[in-house]
Design an enzyme around this catalytic site. Structure first.
Site, PDB file in Angstrom:
ATOM      1  N   GLU A  33       0.843  -1.197   0.000  1.00 13.20           N
ATOM      2  CA  GLU A  33       0.000   0.000   0.000  1.00 13.20           C
ATOM      3  C   GLU A  33       0.880   1.249   0.000  1.00 13.20           C
ATOM      4  OE1 GLU A  33      -3.269   1.118  -0.282  1.00 13.20           O
ATOM      5  OE2 GLU A  33      -2.272   3.047   0.026  1.00 13.20           O
ATOM      6  N   SER A  38     -20.405   7.489  -0.409  1.00 12.84           N
ATOM      7  CA  SER A  38     -21.709   7.666   0.256  1.00 12.84           C
ATOM      8  C   SER A  38     -21.985   6.598   1.307  1.00 12.84           C
ATOM      9  CB  SER A  38     -22.841   7.643  -0.775  1.00 12.84           C
ATOM     10  OG  SER A  38     -22.588   8.497  -1.852  1.00 12.84           O
ATOM     11  N   ALA A  39     -21.187   5.522   1.307  1.00 11.20           N
ATOM     12  CA  ALA A  39     -21.327   4.447   2.299  1.00 11.20           C
ATOM     13  C   ALA A  39     -22.654   3.704   2.209  1.00 11.20           C
ATOM     14  CB  ALA A  39     -21.103   4.987   3.715  1.00 11.20           C
ATOM     15  N   HIS A  83     -25.796  -0.646  -1.737  1.00 12.10           N
ATOM     16  CA  HIS A  83     -26.854  -0.504  -2.743  1.00 12.10           C
ATOM     17  C   HIS A  83     -27.623  -1.808  -2.934  1.00 12.10           C
ATOM     18  CE1 HIS A  83     -25.810   3.502  -4.099  1.00 12.10           C
ATOM     19  NE2 HIS A  83     -24.527   3.168  -4.085  1.00 12.10           N
ATOM     20  N   ILE A  97     -13.208   0.005 -10.244  1.00 15.20           N
ATOM     21  CA  ILE A  97     -14.176  -0.363  -9.197  1.00 15.20           C
ATOM     22  C   ILE A  97     -14.843   0.916  -8.702  1.00 15.20           C
ATOM     23  CG2 ILE A  97     -14.525  -1.634  -7.052  1.00 15.20           C
ATOM     24  CD1 ILE A  97     -13.431  -3.377  -9.331  1.00 15.20           C
ATOM     25  N   GLU A  98     -15.716   1.469  -9.555  1.00 13.40           N
ATOM     26  CA  GLU A  98     -16.467   2.647  -9.119  1.00 13.40           C
ATOM     27  C   GLU A  98     -17.739   2.181  -8.419  1.00 13.40           C
ATOM     28  OE1 GLU A  98     -17.854   5.158 -12.412  1.00 13.40           O
ATOM     29  OE2 GLU A  98     -17.147   3.642 -13.788  1.00 13.40           O
ATOM     30  N   CYS A 121     -12.473  12.482  22.984  1.00 11.44           N
ATOM     31  CA  CYS A 121     -13.288  13.122  21.942  1.00 11.44           C
ATOM     32  C   CYS A 121     -14.700  13.260  22.506  1.00 11.44           C
ATOM     33  CB  CYS A 121     -13.276  12.284  20.668  1.00 11.44           C
ATOM     34  SG  CYS A 121     -14.386  12.902  19.393  1.00 11.44           S
ATOM     35  N   CYS A 128     -17.222  15.154  21.230  1.00  9.84           N
ATOM     36  CA  CYS A 128     -18.277  15.174  20.201  1.00  9.84           C
ATOM     37  C   CYS A 128     -18.722  13.741  19.864  1.00  9.84           C
ATOM     38  CB  CYS A 128     -17.785  15.823  18.914  1.00  9.84           C
ATOM     39  SG  CYS A 128     -17.147  17.478  19.085  1.00  9.84           S
ATOM     40  N   CYS A 163     -16.623  19.525  16.447  1.00  8.44           N
ATOM     41  CA  CYS A 163     -15.441  20.399  16.604  1.00  8.44           C
ATOM     42  C   CYS A 163     -14.340  20.024  15.610  1.00  8.44           C
ATOM     43  CB  CYS A 163     -14.933  20.381  18.042  1.00  8.44           C
ATOM     44  SG  CYS A 163     -13.679  19.137  18.386  1.00  8.44           S
TER      45      CYS A 163
HETATM   46  C1  LIG Z   1     -18.314   9.945  -4.703  1.00  7.18           C
HETATM   47  C2  LIG Z   1     -18.347   8.439  -4.542  1.00  7.18           C
HETATM   48  C3  LIG Z   1     -19.452   7.839  -3.979  1.00  7.18           C
HETATM   49  C4  LIG Z   1     -19.509   6.447  -3.843  1.00  7.18           C
HETATM   50  N1  LIG Z   1     -20.547   5.883  -3.179  1.00  7.18           N
HETATM   51  C5  LIG Z   1     -20.615   4.550  -3.046  1.00  7.18           C
HETATM   52  C6  LIG Z   1     -21.673   3.951  -2.334  1.00  7.18           C
HETATM   53  O1  LIG Z   1     -22.502   4.627  -1.728  1.00  7.18           O
HETATM   54  N2  LIG Z   1     -21.744   2.606  -2.307  1.00  7.18           N
HETATM   55  C7  LIG Z   1     -20.849   1.828  -2.945  1.00  7.18           C
HETATM   56  O2  LIG Z   1     -21.003   0.618  -2.937  1.00  7.18           O
HETATM   57  N3  LIG Z   1     -19.773   2.357  -3.575  1.00  7.18           N
HETATM   58  C8  LIG Z   1     -19.633   3.699  -3.621  1.00  7.18           C
HETATM   59  N4  LIG Z   1     -18.576   4.278  -4.239  1.00  7.18           N
HETATM   60  C9  LIG Z   1     -17.556   3.411  -4.814  1.00  7.18           C
HETATM   61  C10 LIG Z   1     -16.591   2.881  -3.775  1.00  7.18           C
HETATM   62  O3  LIG Z   1     -16.196   3.890  -2.872  1.00  7.18           O
HETATM   63  C11 LIG Z   1     -15.383   2.321  -4.511  1.00  7.18           C
HETATM   64  O4  LIG Z   1     -15.844   1.417  -5.478  1.00  7.18           O
HETATM   65  C12 LIG Z   1     -14.411   1.580  -3.618  1.00  7.18           C
HETATM   66  O5  LIG Z   1     -14.112   2.326  -2.472  1.00  7.18           O
HETATM   67  C13 LIG Z   1     -13.142   1.276  -4.409  1.00  7.18           C
HETATM   68  O6  LIG Z   1     -12.228   0.646  -3.570  1.00  7.18           O
HETATM   69  P1  LIG Z   1     -10.802   0.223  -4.107  1.00  7.18           P
HETATM   70  O7  LIG Z   1     -10.180  -0.559  -3.033  1.00  7.18           O
HETATM   71  O8  LIG Z   1     -10.949  -0.396  -5.442  1.00  7.18           O
HETATM   72  O9  LIG Z   1     -10.037   1.601  -4.341  1.00  7.18           O
HETATM   73  P2  LIG Z   1      -9.346   2.554  -3.251  1.00  7.18           P
HETATM   74  O10 LIG Z   1     -10.130   2.616  -2.003  1.00  7.18           O
HETATM   75  O11 LIG Z   1      -9.077   3.847  -3.944  1.00  7.18           O
HETATM   76  O12 LIG Z   1      -7.985   1.819  -2.908  1.00  7.18           O
HETATM   77  C14 LIG Z   1      -6.901   1.809  -3.789  1.00  7.18           C
HETATM   78  C15 LIG Z   1      -5.634   1.809  -2.966  1.00  7.18           C
HETATM   79  O13 LIG Z   1      -4.520   1.600  -3.815  1.00  7.18           O
HETATM   80  C16 LIG Z   1      -3.448   2.369  -3.330  1.00  7.18           C
HETATM   81  N5  LIG Z   1      -2.494   2.582  -4.414  1.00  7.18           N
HETATM   82  C17 LIG Z   1      -2.631   3.348  -5.520  1.00  7.18           C
HETATM   83  N6  LIG Z   1      -1.521   3.300  -6.266  1.00  7.18           N
HETATM   84  C18 LIG Z   1      -0.645   2.489  -5.625  1.00  7.18           C
HETATM   85  C19 LIG Z   1       0.679   2.064  -5.887  1.00  7.18           C
HETATM   86  N7  LIG Z   1       1.339   2.469  -6.975  1.00  7.18           N
HETATM   87  N8  LIG Z   1       1.289   1.236  -4.997  1.00  7.18           N
HETATM   88  C20 LIG Z   1       0.631   0.815  -3.884  1.00  7.18           C
HETATM   89  N9  LIG Z   1      -0.628   1.205  -3.575  1.00  7.18           N
HETATM   90  C21 LIG Z   1      -1.265   2.028  -4.442  1.00  7.18           C
HETATM   91  C22 LIG Z   1      -4.106   3.653  -2.866  1.00  7.18           C
HETATM   92  O14 LIG Z   1      -3.295   4.344  -1.939  1.00  7.18           O
HETATM   93  C23 LIG Z   1      -5.387   3.128  -2.239  1.00  7.18           C
HETATM   94  O15 LIG Z   1      -5.247   2.889  -0.870  1.00  7.18           O
HETATM   95  C24 LIG Z   1     -18.455   5.654  -4.337  1.00  7.18           C
HETATM   96  C25 LIG Z   1     -17.323   6.281  -4.877  1.00  7.18           C
HETATM   97  C26 LIG Z   1     -17.258   7.655  -4.945  1.00  7.18           C
HETATM   98  C27 LIG Z   1     -16.029   8.330  -5.441  1.00  7.18           C
END
Ligand SMILES: Cc1cc2nc3c(=O)[nH]c(=O)nc-3n(C[C@H](O)[C@H](O)[C@H](O)COP(=O)(O)OP(=O)(O)OC[C@H]3O[C@@H](n4cnc5c(N)ncnc54)[C@H](O)[C@@H]3O)c2cc1C
Length: 493
Positions: free
Chosen positions: A35, A49-50, A53, A339-340, A409, A411, A444
């Site tokens: 990481e 948004s947490a 869905h 992974i959006e 804390c 709050c 706060c």
């Molecule tokens: C505005 C918004 C609203 C959302 N709302 C929802 C929701 O309500 N419900 C839902 O299910 N999903 C939601 N999502 C989607 C969800 O948040 C994401 O799909 C999920 O968090 C993606 O997780 P991830 O582990 O793939 O990516 P991340 O959490 O971004 O993790 C990727 C990690 O890789 C690390 N990394 C990057 N490059 C390197 C490197 N070169 N070397 C080592 N480490 C690296 C980063 O530091 C990071 O820790 C939302 C997303 C957004 C932006």
């Protein structure tokens, strides 16, 4: 370079990487997560948004649709095993004109095709009983009882702690800078040394295209799409009882209004394509849009109770589907990319799918590899939450350790004992404590408790002092120099 050859190296410790790590841990083998940041949950997984869905939004037949519904169904067992906050409160997609009703019908039909249970359309009278603050224009809504809200930090940290307890290794402050392959072995170069593995998983969030393009000639492009939010105080937390969405548009699910598991009210997000992969600032225009759009579905939102604003970046791909699988031209390199949303919801199912692909890679050369472990322990103890313990339980904690009786804390009602426990479980920065316990997340915003949290971090970690302790890793130190020498010399923690 180390002599060890790992079976799998996962790049990225967001919710996708941590869910994958926990699933890998169910099997024999040696696994490492690299990481870039100083802790888990520092990318998109900490700013969303947490919402868990229900699964009516994604196009039927896509990976997104399948893994959303599968992931949602896994949350009850996961909450029981890993002890993080999750509440199945249900969601409403609100339609504000009769002309827009076909949009609700489309979502209902899509949800049924995706296998979402319990969906139905509620008319204004029933909607008003469910949500007294619903907009005067609301005519009907799609009710999804299987939707929920969760603590995204809590989930990611729980997956991490359980994977680690079952033997997965984690290296932080270790950004991957290069990848190369020699036969069946991948070499992964980081700022903290070079590691080798039979299989590499790319779970790098918005940076997943950079990692992918190091390994494969088939270019991947991730477009960061920013979502901005306003977070309101717990005094506004009951303004709605369910997650209230507007009808989705081409840029996503639109602005929602929802209670959070911490008792706040969350309003957002926007959806704007941005140039930078670190462009997580909020903007006056973005927050104005949040307020304007939220008012279309919910009336009288008390925005004067706003305690902070933040934004997160969606890892958007033009095809708008998760990109999961072994690269055709890079054997042993497995993408878990694009992974959006709904990636948080889908994460338990994503972890299973990615681990299974890793299993296919490992057993190709050694059919005996990746056998299931009989000693895998799926349980993990959550952190004490003073909002839900009874007075007797709190008294027992104080009897065992008086630090549980000293509030730090005010709050968010978090005691010194809890902060010391989080430090002993690995938290090394103020934000790491925040993600585990909520400290500094209240009204706060850390104004009162931060100095005490810094002291406790220094007391618990002998290698930290007031000059080196950070908010969120190197470059975010709080103190630059002592303003006057303390009595006796030296810098006291
Ligand atoms: C505005 C918004 C609203 C959302 N709302 C929802 C929701 O309500 N419900 C839902 O299910 N999903 C939601 N999502 C989607 C969800 O948040 C994401 O799909 C999920 O968090 C993606 O997780 P991830 O582990 O793939 O990516 P991340 O959490 O971004 O993790 C990727 C990690 O890789 C690390 N990394 C990057 N490059 C390197 C490197 N070169 N070397 C080592 N480490 C690296 C980063 O530091 C990071 O820790 C939302 C997303 C957004 C932006």
């Amino acid at each position: 370079m180390q002599d060890i050859i790992y079976d799998v190296i996962v790049i990225g410790a967001g919710v996708s990487g941590c869910a994958t790590a926990r699933e890998l841990a169910r099997h024999e083998g040696r696994f490492l997560v690299l990481e870039a940041a100083d802790d888990v949950c520092c990318g998109t997984s900490k700013a969303n948004s947490a919402i868990v869905h229900a699964g009516f939004d994604a196009r039927p037949g896509t990976l997104m649709a399948r893994l959303n519904v599968e992931g949602n169904a896994l949350f009850d067992d996961l909450e029981r095993d890993l002890e993080f906050a999750f509440m199945r409160i249900g969601s409403l997609v609100v339609c504000t004109s009769d002309d827009a009703r076909p949009g609700l019908e489309t979502l209902l039909e899509r949800g049924r095709q995706n296998g979402v249970e319990g969906l139905r359309i509620v008319e204004r009278e029933e909607l008003l009983r469910m949500e007294p603050n619903i907009s005067d224009e609301a005519v009907a809504a799609l009710w999804a009882p299987t939707a929920g809200i969760c603590d995204p930090f809590g989930l990611t940290i729980a997956l991490f702690e359980n994977a680690r307890a079952n033997g997965v290794e984690f290296a932080f402050n270790a950004p991957v800078t290069a990848l190369s392959r020699d036969g069946d072995t991948w070499t992964v170069t980081t700022d903290r040394g070079t590691f080798r593995a039979r299989c590499v998983v790319n779970a790098a969030g918005v940076d997943a295209d950079t990692i992918h393009n190091m390994a494969s000639a088939e270019t991947l492009t991730i477009q960061p799409r920013r979502g901005e939010y306003e977070l309101l105080d717990t005094t506004a937390g009951t303004h709605v009882a369910h997650t209230v969405f507007m009808l989705p548009g081409p840029m996503g699910k639109g602005v929602l209004v929802t209670p959070t598991v911490h008792g706040n009210l969350l309003v957002g997000p926007t959806a704007d394509d941005v140039d930078g992969k670190r462009a997580t600032q909020t903007t006056a225009a973005g927050l104005a849009t949040v307020r304007e759009r939220a008012a279309l579905t919910v009336r009288d939102i008390p925005f004067r109770e706003t305690i902070t604003s933040f934004s997160g970046l969606r890892a958007h791909r033009a095809e708008h589907d998760f990109f999961i699988g072994e690269a055709a031209d890079a054997p042993g390199f497995v993408d878990c990319a694009a992974i959006e949303s709904p990636g948080l919801t889908a994460s338990p199912a994503i972890g299973r799918m990615v681990a299974s692909i890793c299993g296919d890679v490992l057993t190709r050369n050694d059919p005996a590899a990746f056998a299931e472990r009989a000693d895998f322990d799926p349980h993990r103890k959550g952190y004490v939450n003073l909002h839900i313990v009874s007075e007797d339980e709190w008294s027992a904690l104080i009897q065992a350790d008086p630090a549980y009786g000293t509030l730090v804390c005010r709050c968010c009602v978090v005691s010194e004992g809890q902060i010391r426990e989080a430090c002993r479980r690995g938290a090394r920065s103020v934000d790491a404590i925040k993600r585990r316990l909520g400290v500094t997340m209240g009204r706060c915003q850390g104004g009162f408790c931060t100095p005490r949290v810094l002291q406790i971090l220094c007391e618990e970690h002998p290698d930290l002092d007031l000059l080196s302790v950070t908010k969120s890793g190197p470059g975010s130190e709080y103190c630059v120099a002592p303003v006057k020498a303390p009595r006796g010399g030296g810098l006291d923690a």
